[in-house]
Write an enzyme that holds these catalytic residues in place. Structure first.
Site, PDB file in Angstrom:
ATOM      1  N   LYS A 100       0.861  -1.192   0.000  1.00 13.93           N
ATOM      2  CA  LYS A 100       0.000   0.000   0.000  1.00 13.93           C
ATOM      3  C   LYS A 100       0.882   1.221   0.000  1.00 13.93           C
ATOM      4  O   LYS A 100       1.816   1.323   0.802  1.00 13.93           O
ATOM      5  CB  LYS A 100      -0.879  -0.016   1.273  1.00 13.93           C
ATOM      6  CG  LYS A 100      -1.852   1.151   1.335  1.00 13.93           C
ATOM      7  CD  LYS A 100      -3.090   0.873   0.506  1.00 13.93           C
ATOM      8  CE  LYS A 100      -3.903   2.121   0.200  1.00 13.93           C
ATOM      9  NZ  LYS A 100      -3.454   2.851  -1.028  1.00 13.93           N
ATOM     10  N   GLN A 121       7.213   3.827   3.913  1.00 14.05           N
ATOM     11  CA  GLN A 121       5.795   3.462   3.926  1.00 14.05           C
ATOM     12  C   GLN A 121       5.552   2.178   4.724  1.00 14.05           C
ATOM     13  O   GLN A 121       4.514   2.044   5.372  1.00 14.05           O
ATOM     14  CB  GLN A 121       5.316   3.282   2.478  1.00 14.05           C
ATOM     15  CG  GLN A 121       3.811   3.341   2.293  1.00 14.05           C
ATOM     16  CD  GLN A 121       3.255   4.757   2.212  1.00 14.05           C
ATOM     17  OE1 GLN A 121       3.860   5.610   1.564  1.00 14.05           O
ATOM     18  NE2 GLN A 121       2.130   5.009   2.851  1.00 14.05           N
ATOM     19  N   LYS A 124       5.392   3.408   8.333  1.00 13.78           N
ATOM     20  CA  LYS A 124       4.228   4.279   8.504  1.00 13.78           C
ATOM     21  C   LYS A 124       2.959   3.426   8.572  1.00 13.78           C
ATOM     22  O   LYS A 124       2.126   3.577   9.468  1.00 13.78           O
ATOM     23  CB  LYS A 124       4.158   5.234   7.303  1.00 13.78           C
ATOM     24  CG  LYS A 124       3.015   6.205   7.344  1.00 13.78           C
ATOM     25  CD  LYS A 124       2.797   6.912   6.004  1.00 13.78           C
ATOM     26  CE  LYS A 124       4.045   7.532   5.440  1.00 13.78           C
ATOM     27  NZ  LYS A 124       3.745   8.539   4.384  1.00 13.78           N
ATOM     28  N   LYS A 136       5.257   1.755  -3.135  1.00 12.65           N
ATOM     29  CA  LYS A 136       5.196   3.115  -3.700  1.00 12.65           C
ATOM     30  C   LYS A 136       5.446   3.004  -5.194  1.00 12.65           C
ATOM     31  O   LYS A 136       6.085   2.054  -5.645  1.00 12.65           O
ATOM     32  CB  LYS A 136       6.292   3.989  -3.074  1.00 12.65           C
ATOM     33  CG  LYS A 136       6.005   5.467  -3.142  1.00 12.65           C
ATOM     34  CD  LYS A 136       5.232   5.916  -1.927  1.00 12.65           C
ATOM     35  CE  LYS A 136       4.769   7.334  -2.041  1.00 12.65           C
ATOM     36  NZ  LYS A 136       4.205   7.808  -0.767  1.00 12.65           N
ATOM     37  N   GLY A 175      -2.747   8.210  -4.284  1.00  6.72           N
ATOM     38  CA  GLY A 175      -2.077   9.417  -4.760  1.00  6.72           C
ATOM     39  C   GLY A 175      -0.835   9.762  -3.951  1.00  6.72           C
ATOM     40  O   GLY A 175      -0.555   9.174  -2.904  1.00  6.72           O
ATOM     41  N   ASP A 176      -0.084  10.708  -4.481  1.00  8.56           N
ATOM     42  CA  ASP A 176       1.049  11.330  -3.783  1.00  8.56           C
ATOM     43  C   ASP A 176       1.289  12.622  -4.561  1.00  8.56           C
ATOM     44  O   ASP A 176       0.356  13.101  -5.243  1.00  8.56           O
ATOM     45  CB  ASP A 176       2.269  10.387  -3.797  1.00  8.56           C
ATOM     46  CG  ASP A 176       3.353  10.803  -2.800  1.00  8.56           C
ATOM     47  OD1 ASP A 176       3.219  10.505  -1.607  1.00  8.56           O
ATOM     48  OD2 ASP A 176       4.344  11.457  -3.218  1.00  8.56           O
ATOM     49  N   THR A 219      -4.482  13.517   5.389  1.00 10.03           N
ATOM     50  CA  THR A 219      -3.076  13.638   5.777  1.00 10.03           C
ATOM     51  C   THR A 219      -2.859  14.930   6.575  1.00 10.03           C
ATOM     52  O   THR A 219      -2.227  14.925   7.642  1.00 10.03           O
ATOM     53  CB  THR A 219      -2.150  13.607   4.532  1.00 10.03           C
ATOM     54  OG1 THR A 219      -2.583  12.565   3.672  1.00 10.03           O
ATOM     55  CG2 THR A 219      -0.720  13.394   4.928  1.00 10.03           C
ATOM     56  N   ASN A 250      -2.115  19.048  -1.336  1.00  7.53           N
ATOM     57  CA  ASN A 250      -3.148  18.478  -0.508  1.00  7.53           C
ATOM     58  C   ASN A 250      -2.806  18.453   0.995  1.00  7.53           C
ATOM     59  O   ASN A 250      -3.623  18.814   1.848  1.00  7.53           O
ATOM     60  CB  ASN A 250      -3.275  17.052  -1.058  1.00  7.53           C
ATOM     61  CG  ASN A 250      -4.376  16.306  -0.487  1.00  7.53           C
ATOM     62  OD1 ASN A 250      -5.437  16.852  -0.317  1.00  7.53           O
ATOM     63  ND2 ASN A 250      -4.123  15.059  -0.178  1.00  7.53           N
ATOM     64  N   SER A 388      -6.932   5.786   3.651  1.00  5.10           N
ATOM     65  CA  SER A 388      -6.936   4.898   2.482  1.00  5.10           C
ATOM     66  C   SER A 388      -7.334   3.484   2.902  1.00  5.10           C
ATOM     67  O   SER A 388      -8.106   2.812   2.210  1.00  5.10           O
ATOM     68  CB  SER A 388      -5.544   4.841   1.840  1.00  5.10           C
ATOM     69  OG  SER A 388      -5.382   5.868   0.906  1.00  5.10           O
TER      70      SER A 388
HETATM   71  N1  GLU Z   1       1.130   8.997  -0.558  1.00  3.86           N
HETATM   72  C1  GLU Z   1       0.579   8.966   0.766  1.00  3.86           C
HETATM   73  C2  GLU Z   1       1.653   8.669   1.780  1.00  3.86           C
HETATM   74  O1  GLU Z   1       2.774   9.137   1.629  1.00  3.86           O
HETATM   75  C3  GLU Z   1      -0.665   8.098   0.877  1.00  3.86           C
HETATM   76  C4  GLU Z   1      -0.542   6.700   0.422  1.00  3.86           C
HETATM   77  C5  GLU Z   1      -1.852   5.910   0.372  1.00  3.86           C
HETATM   78  O2  GLU Z   1      -2.897   6.465   0.687  1.00  3.86           O
HETATM   79  O3  GLU Z   1      -1.770   4.742   0.017  1.00  3.86           O
HETATM   80  O4  GLU Z   1       1.449   8.044   2.787  1.00  3.86           O
END
Ligand code: GLU
Length: 456
Positions: A100, A121, A124, A136, A175-176, A219, A250, A388
């Site tokens: 994810k 990630q 996190k 990612k 997204g990112d 976020t 965002n 998400s």
């Molecule tokens: N890009 C975001 C992050 O850095 C969200 C990733 C997601 O929702 O999967 O955590």
């Protein structure tokens, strides 16, 4: 448990050796090596406390992505020229659930940047306590100045290949930077055309078909909830603070909105061309109109607010104004050591990261030396990926929750992340060290999960 000197040495040597090998294998991947280097002190403490994991070489396994996919993305621009970009998906670790993580479209994207983001990630996502692994992806495509048709054609070509590698129980992109609801819509449209209506294959979808209420805000709001918890422990609140925010995407927009709602003075935002300093406080309605609706540069903000100052080609962290809380929400390595010194000279007390790895390692060390509260992005910006995962839950249920429920969950998740980082730092004898706290709490979970699944 008391850890003997000998075991400590063994753990230190093991972690150093893994890192040395990684440096030799990936000599040019500076961002990825930086993200792993930031992790080494926590890894040393963890393996000293869990020496039975040394022989399993868990850290060696952890720093190697399970899979890295790179592919060609050809598309036709408005002048009928054929353009070619490079697309990627890094499927880093699936010990805790499907891969994810977001997709980034930006000219700086390469394997090193995406490996650093995917590595972060993993931890996190572990901190959210939801069932998601780390990944990612993205492309070195620059959306700046592109027409809507060009964006659509690029997204379609990108998904033509990506669709082979993702799935709602396998890998779920979102997204990112450079990828918002518009791009997710185009990506989803092409995925659906090829594979049918798997709602859960992407998150950050529009509310009209399977998106979650509150995902856009998550976020930024989550970041501010994290700070709120810290302020509570300090017996303070936002009304006592002046906040500087960088970025105007965002994350920045909704961090500004929530901080203002909680009574903070928020004076700055930025884009890659310059900085807005608005002594009356950022007008978030105007900012949204410029960035979300008109897709303009920040120079348009100053035209509407003549008392605001615009600093061309500057960073927020160079400004000569006093403030107490920094929320960097732009991009990696936006704060150098000299900028960190400038920030402390102007009153900084708390820095909480909305972006991923916005602070250079030397600047992190400087903040520690100056007793600044420093909270890393992998803990503080986890609200986005957490919502998400709530979107995935809603898609599986074929239900849409109301915004109150999502916000309540988000707020509880952020409180839990804050407390886990604080308490883990204390348990490992490094109070107020949120970097150690977040790295250790997340590593514990990922490493034990990997160990229990065997060598795979
Ligand atoms: N890009 C975001 C992050 O850095 C969200 C990733 C997601 O929702 O999967 O955590």
């Amino acid at each position: 448990m008391k850890v003997s000197q000998e075991i400590k040495q063994e753990a230190n040597q093991y972690v150093d050796e893994v890192f040395q090998k990684l440096q030799v294998q990936n000599p040019n991947e500076t961002e990825f090596l930086q993200a792993v280097e930031e992790f080494l002190p926590a890894a040393k403490l963890f393996f000293a406390k869990n020496p039975h994991l040394l022989e399993k070489n868990i850290f060696g396994q952890l720093v190697e992505p399970e899979r890295l996919i790179s592919f060609r993305v050809p598309w036709v621009d408005d002048q009928q020229q054929v353009q070619v970009n490079r697309g990627y998906r890094v499927q880093f670790n699936s010990a805790l659930g499907p891969y994810k993580g977001g997709l980034r479209f930006h000219p700086t994207v390469n394997a090193s940047v995406l490996k650093f983001l995917a590595f972060e990630q993993i931890f996190k996502n572990s901190l959210t306590q939801l069932m998601i692994g780390g990944g990612k992806g993205g492309a070195d495509f620059d959306p700046k100045g592109k027409s809507d048709g060009e964006i659509m054609r690029f997204c379609q070509s990108f998904m033509l290949e990506l669709q082979r590698h993702i799935g709602e129980n396998f890998d779920v992109p979102a997204g990112d930077i450079g990828v918002g609801a518009r791009e997710i819509g185009y990506l989803f449209g092409m995925y659906k055309k090829l594979n049918g209506m798997d709602f859960g294959v992407l998150t950050g979808k529009p509310l009209l078909y399977g998106g979650s209420p509150g995902r856009t805000e998550a976020t930024g709001y989550g970041l501010v909830y994290f700070v709120e918890n810290l302020l509570k422990d300090l017996h303070e609140d936002f009304s006592q603070h002046t906040v500087h925010v960088s970025g105007s995407g965002n994350v920045a927009i909704y961090a500004i909105e929530k901080a203002l709602a909680l009574g903070a003075k928020v004076l700055t935002c930025s884009d890659s061309d310059g900085v807005i300093y608005d002594p009356a406080g950022i007008d978030v309605t105007l900012l949204k109109e410029i960035k979300e609706i008109k897709r303009q540069r920040l120079t348009a903000y100053q035209k509407n607010r003549p008392d605001a100052q615009y600093f061309s080609k500057k960073s927020v962290w160079d400004l000569p104004f006093d403030f107490t809380i920094a929320l960097p929400c732009a991009t990696q390595n936006e704060i150098s050591l000299s900028q960190a010194q400038n920030m402390v000279d102007h009153g900084l007390k708390i820095i909480v990261e909305g972006a991923n790895m916005p602070t250079a390692i030397s600047a992190v060390a400087f903040f520690a030396q100056e007793n600044i509260y420093y909270c890393p992005g992998k803990a503080a910006n986890a609200g986005g990926v957490a919502v998400s995962a709530l979107e995935m839950a809603q898609d599986s249920q074929r239900m849409i929750w109301n915004i109150e429920k999502v916000d309540q969950e988000l707020s509880a998740i952020m409180k839990n992340i804050y407390q886990t980082c604080r308490d883990t730092a204390n348990a490992y004898d490094c109070p107020n060290n949120f970097l150690m706290g977040s790295n250790l709490a997340s590593l514990e979970k990922v490493a034990f999960a990997m160990d229990s699944q065997g060598i795979v």
